[in-house]
Design an enzyme around this catalytic site. Structure first.
Site, PDB file in Angstrom:
ATOM      1  N   LYS A  33       0.822  -1.209   0.000  1.00  0.00           N
ATOM      2  CA  LYS A  33       0.000   0.000   0.000  1.00  0.00           C
ATOM      3  C   LYS A  33       0.861   1.267   0.000  1.00  0.00           C
ATOM      4  O   LYS A  33       0.496   2.253  -0.613  1.00  0.00           O
ATOM      5  CB  LYS A  33      -0.948  -0.011   1.189  1.00  0.00           C
ATOM      6  N   THR A  34       2.022   1.221   0.653  1.00  0.00           N
ATOM      7  CA  THR A  34       2.885   2.405   0.648  1.00  0.00           C
ATOM      8  C   THR A  34       3.331   2.699  -0.776  1.00  0.00           C
ATOM      9  O   THR A  34       3.397   3.846  -1.206  1.00  0.00           O
ATOM     10  CB  THR A  34       4.122   2.177   1.540  1.00  0.00           C
ATOM     11  N   ASP A 220      -3.824   7.783   4.870  1.00  0.00           N
ATOM     12  CA  ASP A 220      -3.274   6.453   5.124  1.00  0.00           C
ATOM     13  C   ASP A 220      -3.898   5.910   6.409  1.00  0.00           C
ATOM     14  O   ASP A 220      -4.305   6.687   7.271  1.00  0.00           O
ATOM     15  CB  ASP A 220      -1.753   6.581   5.273  1.00  0.00           C
ATOM     16  N   GLU A 221      -3.982   4.609   6.551  1.00  0.00           N
ATOM     17  CA  GLU A 221      -4.551   3.974   7.755  1.00  0.00           C
ATOM     18  C   GLU A 221      -5.936   4.546   8.071  1.00  0.00           C
ATOM     19  O   GLU A 221      -6.230   4.939   9.199  1.00  0.00           O
ATOM     20  CB  GLU A 221      -3.632   4.178   8.972  1.00  0.00           C
ATOM     21  N   GLN A 251      -7.067  -4.332  10.311  1.00  0.00           N
ATOM     22  CA  GLN A 251      -5.955  -3.850  11.125  1.00  0.00           C
ATOM     23  C   GLN A 251      -6.359  -2.656  11.986  1.00  0.00           C
ATOM     24  O   GLN A 251      -5.507  -1.882  12.429  1.00  0.00           O
ATOM     25  CB  GLN A 251      -4.755  -3.478  10.243  1.00  0.00           C
ATOM     26  N   ARG A 621       3.198  -9.349  10.548  1.00  0.00           N
ATOM     27  CA  ARG A 621       4.488  -8.648  10.511  1.00  0.00           C
ATOM     28  C   ARG A 621       5.582  -9.572   9.996  1.00  0.00           C
ATOM     29  O   ARG A 621       6.655  -9.132   9.604  1.00  0.00           O
ATOM     30  CB  ARG A 621       4.918  -8.145  11.908  1.00  0.00           C
TER      31      ARG A 621
END
Length: 768
Positions: A33-34, A220-221, A251, A621
DNA sequence: TCAACTGCTCTTTTT
DNA sequence: GAGCAGTTGA
């Protein structure tokens, strides 16, 4: 096709190429996504010819913002000057700097951290409202005010709806609290979100200005946005709706901070003609790790629903480790890291992260790492800016920047000791209140104040003069780091720390680091750093000093921002801090019922789902290998509790897991059945004396059971009348939790609904 | 009477 | 680490 999009998979490209209108990117963990966000920004600028200053990009950490800016710079081969990238809070500060006066503040405002807010609230409760802080816990009151703010509920609205005793008290505190903040020219953390919204709502010209400027808004997020942030976004993106949000409902782990899952679940309803792109290919983890993650998250009900897949290898199985206690757990983890390092030259200490639910768990891990001489870095815990000595010096600096900073004054008035005790401070405060002014100017006139005599009478004006002297220095262009250096020396803090011995030396070293940080900022100001200048320019003609920028900076940086992936050290952090990071080897420590999921989460299914999402974040992670570790006994606070493996582990299919025991477990429990089958699969339930369902401690002959004194726990049933030492008499409305974690929700006659931990609450029957 | 000190309590997660 | 109660010493 632009070079920015080559190498993206079709859905990634679809998202990055998107030009107009609202778009939600549901980006699974490790789905790039980044990359999509940065490619999109570069594409907007270079392919669509968008002026960088028309772009606003909002994040939740400075780290994410910094990385994004850096990557865009790399892609473009130049700095995207004029673009605003930053955390919601930092962007809020920027807007408030420019228009603070409209709200009644001045641009040099201070930002109160949670501790300062709490101590201000404590003073209001104790001194202004003459209430008992034990009964009206400042922490809880602050939490209530914070929630109200995140919901954009102002003092007036809150007061109108305050019907029970608790909220009525909160309403009184809220009102005085806001007034006190205003008087100190300060905002609290939540204000940094709320006040910009108020600004945009109350001033159409300001709203127009930003709307015209920011043609493209990226978030973002998005799953972590609360109501205030949602409204902020909606206001800015209002007409054009060129709103590009990226998030993952699975998340969402900040519900307790006001994050509202509805924002992401209802995005398509909130923004007409919104498009949705799903990124479901994961590039990070092995098939087995991803399969475990998918199985775990599938247990949740409130989600958009997506299933990640990967072309990566199957990888190793997950390892579930049983240790005897937390020290044994830590020793095993460290031994495993050593073994892995010895067997695989491609790995370094930096390849490993140990994740845990609570900061308290870091202690045992730290000890083991130190014993084995493995380099490690703790991210979080007591953060740099939360250290006592740093806070003390910063309090002096705040006072230098702003003489009305009463919280800062109270912190340092007798640090180092200068003979000004509680009694003198109380008299000073009383006098200042009568005069209607802040404490520092009052201190100058200590001699006139009745009741202040002796040491305090002499020390107070000396303190005040010293601070005024430094304020004059700062005002006359003396470099910020120099002002700080002098403060450390002349306040006597340096001497005080030197007298404390080796501990003090370490603290002194921290202060040097703080001074170095100030020097950095001063150098950037002097060199005319473009980013900084732009920020100053935005603020318009107001005079903003390095000191104000520095104080804002230290208030806004989070510890995660300081995480340096380049350092070759094992990382230790909470699961919350791990979001957005990835590591080849991941240990999830403390996988036990009551710890993870935390027992407090049992009350609400929604909270349990959030804990599960946190587990999901932890699993995802890992790139190559995931370990889940458990201990049979664990210290919680002062006592040892017998632990049961986390029920979360049950959702991981057996074939993905291998189970291991540490040597100490094998020794002590040889012959006993594998724990998993004994404790998890059947998990017998029984009635307790409290009349509640509770899991019994694992039964193991010869195993010392220090279970909490359940014999002493009172027999509680719904509807019972009880007496609490602080809250008085009330009726039990609800019981929840199990074993030592049993909690009761009690409707108290005087203070309304409260939730207490039965074991600590010291409840008696009404008649006792 | 006041300041300083000692020992006790509690601490989920964080911008 | 911070608040608070209780004690000591000036």
């Amino acid at each position: 096709m632009s070079s920015y999009l080559s190498g993206l998979n079709p859905p990634q490209r679809e998202a990055a190429e998107h030009f107009e209108g609202p778009l939600l990117v549901l980006a699974g963990a490790g789905s790039g996504k980044t990359r999509v966000l940065t490619s999109r920004i570069a594409h907007l600028i270079d392919e669509y010819g968008v002026d960088p200053s028309a772009i606003l990009s909002l994040t939740f950490t400075n780290k994410a913002a910094g990385e994004m800016r850096e990557r865009v710079r790399t892609l473009l081969g130049r700095d995207p000057g004029g673009m605003w990238i930053g955390t919601f809070h930092a962007i809020g500060v920027r807007m408030l700097r420019r228009d603070a006066t409209r709200a009644g503040w001045t641009p040099g405002f201070l930002i109160y951290d949670a501790d300062e807010s709490e101590s201000l609230i404590r003073r209001i409760i104790r001194d202004q409202l003459a209430l008992d802080p034990k009964r009206w816990t400042p922490r809880v009151v602050r939490g209530a005010i914070s929630s109200a703010k995140n919901e954009l509920v102002g003092v007036q609205e809150y007061t109108e709806h305050a019907l029970d005793p608790f909220t009525r008290t909160v309403a009184q505190v809220y009102e005085r609290y806001q007034r006190a903040l205003r008087d100190a020219n300060a905002f609290d953390f939540d204000d940094l979100l709320v006040k910009p919204v108020e600004l945009l709502r109350a001033h159409p010209d300001v709203l127009r200005r930003y709307r015209e400027r920011f043609q493209f808004v990226l978030v973002d997020e998005y799953q972590d946005t609360n109501h205030a942030q949602y409204v902020f976004i909606k206001l800015l993106a209002g007409e054009h709706s060129n709103l590009f949000v990226v998030g993952d409902d699975d998340q969402s782990i900040y519900g307790w901070r006001g994050a509202d899952l509805r924002n992401i679940l209802d995005f398509e309803k909130d923004f007409a003609a919104a498009r949705l792109v799903r990124l479901e290919e994961n590039y990070r983890s092995t098939k087995r790790i991803l399969e475990a993650a998918n199985r775990v998250i599938a247990e949740n009900t409130r989600r958009k629903g997506k299933t990640l897949h990967t072309a990566n290898d199957a990888g190793e199985r997950l390892t579930l480790v049983e240790a005897a206690d937390e020290a044994d757990e830590a020793t095993w983890i460290v031994g495993e890291i050593r073994a892995r390092l010895a067997n695989d030259a491609a790995l370094g200490a930096r390849s490993f992260v140990i994740l845990y639910r609570t900061n308290a768990q870091s202690r045992a891990l730290e000890e083991a790492l130190r014993r084995e001489a493995l380099p490690y870095r703790i991210v979080g815990g007591t953060r740099f800016y939360e250290r006592r000595e740093v806070k003390d010096v910063l309090a002096y600096l705040r006072l230098v920047a702003n003489p009305a900073a009463d919280e800062a004054f109270l912190r340092i008035v007798n640090v180092p000791r200068r003979g000004i005790g509680d009694a003198s401070v109380a008299r000073l405060a009383e006098w200042a209140t009568q005069q209607g002014g802040p404490l520092l100017p009052a201190a100058v006139r200590a001699a006139e104040i009745p009741g202040i005599r002796g040491g305090a009478e002499r020390a107070l004006p000396v303190l005040a003069e010293m601070i005024e002297k430094h304020a004059a220095l700062a005002g006359h262009g003396v470099a910020l780091d120099e002002v700080l250096r002098q403060l450390v020396r002349e306040t006597g803090i340096a001497q005080m720390l030197r007298d404390e011995g080796p501990d003090g030396e370490e603290r002194l070293a921290n202060l040097e680091e703080l001074v170095a940080g100030a020097a950095d900022l001063q150098a950037r100001v002097d060199a005319g750093d473009p980013e900084l200048l732009a920020e100053l320019e935005e603020v318009g003609g107001t005079e903003l000093r390095a000191i104000d920028l520095f104080l804002a900076h230290v208030a806004l940086v989070a510890d995660i921002d300081q995480h340096d992936p380049g350092a070759d050290a094992v990382s230790l952090m909470t699961l919350h801090n791990a979001k957005g990071l990835e590591f080849p080897m991941v240990f999830l420590a403390g996988m036990e019922e009551g710890l993870f999921p935390l027992s407090r989460a049992y009350d609400e299914p929604e909270q349990l789902e959030e804990e599960r999402r946190l587990f999901y974040v932890g699993i995802t992670r890992a790139e190559q290998k995931l370990y889940l570790t458990t201990a049979r006994r664990r210290r919680r606070g002062a006592e040892w509790l017998d632990a049961v493996p986390s029920s979360f582990i049950e959702s991981v299919p057996g074939e993905l897991l291998e189970t291991r025991q540490t040597p100490r477990v094998q020794d002590r429990f040889s012959g006993s059945r594998p724990w998993r089958s004994a404790a998890i699969s059947s998990q017998p339930r029984r009635r307790t004396r409290l009349g509640l369902e509770a899991a019994p401690p694992p039964v193991d002959p010869g195993y010392q059971v220090d279970y909490a004194d359940s014999q002493d726990a009172p027999r509680l049933i719904k509807g019972a009348r009880v007496r609490h030492p602080q809250f008085g008499v009330g009726t039990v409305a609800e019981l929840s939790g199990a074993g030592v974690d049993v909690r009761a929700t009690i409707e108290f006659d005087e203070v309304g609904l409260k939730k207490v931990v039965v074991r600590y609450a010291n409840l008696q029957s009404e008649w006792e």
